[in-house]
Design a protein around this motif. Structure first.
Motif, short mmCIF file in Angstrom:
data_model
loop_
_atom_site.label_atom_id
_atom_site.label_comp_id
_atom_site.label_asym_id
_atom_site.label_seq_id
_atom_site.Cartn_x
_atom_site.Cartn_y
_atom_site.Cartn_z
N ASN A 186 0.83 -1.21 0.00
CA ASN A 186 0.00 0.00 0.00
C ASN A 186 0.86 1.25 0.00
OD1 ASN A 186 -2.69 -1.07 0.00
ND2 ASN A 186 -2.37 -1.75 2.10
N VAL A 187 1.98 1.22 0.75
CA VAL A 187 2.88 2.37 0.78
C VAL A 187 3.49 2.61 -0.59
CG1 VAL A 187 5.05 3.26 1.70
CG2 VAL A 187 3.40 2.17 3.23
N ALA A 188 3.98 1.54 -1.22
CA ALA A 188 4.58 1.66 -2.55
C ALA A 188 3.57 2.15 -3.57
CB ALA A 188 5.15 0.32 -2.98
N LEU A 189 2.34 1.62 -3.47
CA LEU A 189 1.29 2.04 -4.39
C LEU A 189 0.96 3.52 -4.20
CD1 LEU A 189 -0.52 0.72 -6.56
CD2 LEU A 189 -2.27 0.46 -4.80
N GLY A 190 0.95 3.97 -2.95
CA GLY A 190 0.68 5.37 -2.68
C GLY A 190 1.76 6.28 -3.23
N LEU A 191 3.03 5.87 -3.11
CA LEU A 191 4.13 6.68 -3.63
C LEU A 191 4.09 6.77 -5.15
CD1 LEU A 191 7.06 5.46 -1.34
CD2 LEU A 191 5.83 7.63 -1.20
N VAL A 192 3.81 5.64 -5.79
CA VAL A 192 3.73 5.62 -7.26
C VAL A 192 2.57 6.50 -7.73
CG1 VAL A 192 3.20 4.17 -9.25
CG2 VAL A 192 4.83 3.39 -7.53
N THR A 193 1.44 6.40 -7.04
CA THR A 193 0.27 7.20 -7.41
C THR A 193 0.56 8.69 -7.24
OG1 THR A 193 -1.22 5.42 -6.72
CG2 THR A 193 -2.16 7.62 -6.92
N ALA A 194 1.23 9.06 -6.15
CA ALA A 194 1.56 10.47 -5.92
C ALA A 194 2.49 10.99 -7.00
CB ALA A 194 2.19 10.64 -4.54
N ALA A 195 3.49 10.19 -7.38
CA ALA A 195 4.42 10.60 -8.42
C ALA A 195 3.70 10.77 -9.76
CB ALA A 195 5.55 9.59 -8.54
N ALA A 196 2.81 9.82 -10.08
CA ALA A 196 2.08 9.90 -11.34
C ALA A 196 1.14 11.11 -11.37
CB ALA A 196 1.29 8.61 -11.56
N SER A 197 0.46 11.36 -10.27
CA SER A 197 -0.45 12.51 -10.21
C SER A 197 0.31 13.82 -10.28
CB SER A 197 -1.28 12.46 -8.92
OG SER A 197 -2.16 11.35 -8.94
N THR A 198 1.51 13.86 -9.69
CA THR A 198 2.34 15.07 -9.76
C THR A 198 2.77 15.34 -11.20
OG1 THR A 198 3.16 14.75 -7.51
CG2 THR A 198 4.47 16.15 -8.96
N GLU A 199 3.14 14.27 -11.93
CA GLU A 199 3.53 14.44 -13.33
C GLU A 199 2.38 15.00 -14.15
OE1 GLU A 199 4.39 13.90 -17.44
OE2 GLU A 199 2.70 12.97 -16.38
N ARG A 200 1.17 14.52 -13.89
CA ARG A 200 0.01 15.04 -14.62
C ARG A 200 -0.28 16.48 -14.23
NH1 ARG A 200 -3.78 12.19 -17.16
NH2 ARG A 200 -5.52 13.10 -16.01
N ALA A 201 -0.07 16.82 -12.96
CA ALA A 201 -0.30 18.20 -12.52
C ALA A 201 0.67 19.16 -13.21
CB ALA A 201 -0.16 18.30 -11.01
N LEU A 202 1.89 18.71 -13.49
CA LEU A 202 2.85 19.55 -14.19
C LEU A 202 2.38 19.86 -15.61
CD1 LEU A 202 6.25 17.99 -13.05
CD2 LEU A 202 5.17 20.09 -12.23
N ARG A 203 1.51 19.02 -16.15
CA ARG A 203 0.93 19.26 -17.47
C ARG A 203 -0.48 19.84 -17.36
NH1 ARG A 203 0.14 14.45 -20.31
NH2 ARG A 203 0.41 13.16 -18.46
N LEU A 204 -0.90 20.18 -16.13
CA LEU A 204 -2.24 20.71 -15.87
C LEU A 204 -3.31 19.76 -16.40
CD1 LEU A 204 -0.44 23.28 -15.47
CD2 LEU A 204 -2.46 24.60 -16.07
#
Length: 214
Positions: A186-204
């Motif tokens: 669950n921790v690893a999944l949360g970190l991966v999800t946060a990184a992926a969502s951050t990348e999308r946020a950089l593209r708005l």
């Protein structure tokens, strides 16, 4: 109608600025500060600044957007924000991972995204997309795939929790989720999800389901 009402309420939250000078972007602010600008044709440069880390210090957990005119603080508002500018408005929306939206909406219709500072996270991601369009496209596809996985894992667990409610269990029975991750999973999944969502946020980029799982 709902969008227009929401915009009117957002306009009421706008407060006048203090006139302070806009500080230059620093490299260490890549993920903590967004800085995007617009030249609507009135001879002025309008800049939106959002300090994401400051949402940790607000009572409602929402960041504050600041609007500058030619480098001088002109107005501020809690996000989601709507700022009036000559010939239209600027809409600003944020998520836990960055910006969801920062667009200029002219009175005549249409919209365009503000231009990010070249040194900001949004600016660097946009430059990478221009210089490496194929790689950028594949990264975008991979990021979506990384966000779909948590959704697929979450649905059966939510279904199990829902069927454990007594009235639901009595009528429909209970459901046991086939998915049960260990704590480190669950921790690893949360970190991966946060990184992926951050990348999308950089593209708005933002999707109400995919980017809300984390």
């Amino acid at each position: 109608m709902f969008a227009e009402l929401r915009r009117r309420n957002a306009l009421k939250r706008v407060r006048p600025g203090h006139g302070r000078v806009l500080k230059p972007f620093r490299r260490w602010q890549t993920l903590s500060r967004s800085l995007l600008s617009l030249e609507p044709g009135d001879g002025a440069v309008w800049t939106v600044e959002v300090l994401h880390w400051k949402q940790l210090t607000t009572e409602d957990g929402r960041p504050v957007a600041h609007l500058y005119r030619n480098g001088a603080h002109h107005a501020e508002s809690p996000v989601p924000a709507v700022f009036p500018v000559p010939g239209g408005v600027v809409e600003v929306q944020a998520s836990a991972f960055g910006l969801k939206r920062c667009h200029h909406l002219p009175d005549g219709g249409g919209e365009r995204r503000l231009v990010p500072d070249p040194d900001s996270g949004e600016g660097r991601r946009a430059r990478f997309g221009r210089e490496h369009p194929v790689a950028s496209r594949w990264i975008g596809i991979g990021v979506v795939a990384l966000l779909v996985v948590p959704v697929l894992l979450m649905v059966p667990q939510l279904l199990e929790a829902a069927t454990r409610v007594p009235p639901v269990a009595e009528r429909f029975g209970t459901f046991t989720s086939p998915v049960e991750l260990p704590w480190w999973g669950n921790v690893a999944l949360g970190l991966v999800t946060a990184a992926a969502s951050t990348e999308r946020a950089l593209r708005l980029r933002h999707h109400w389901l995919l980017d809300s799982v984390g």
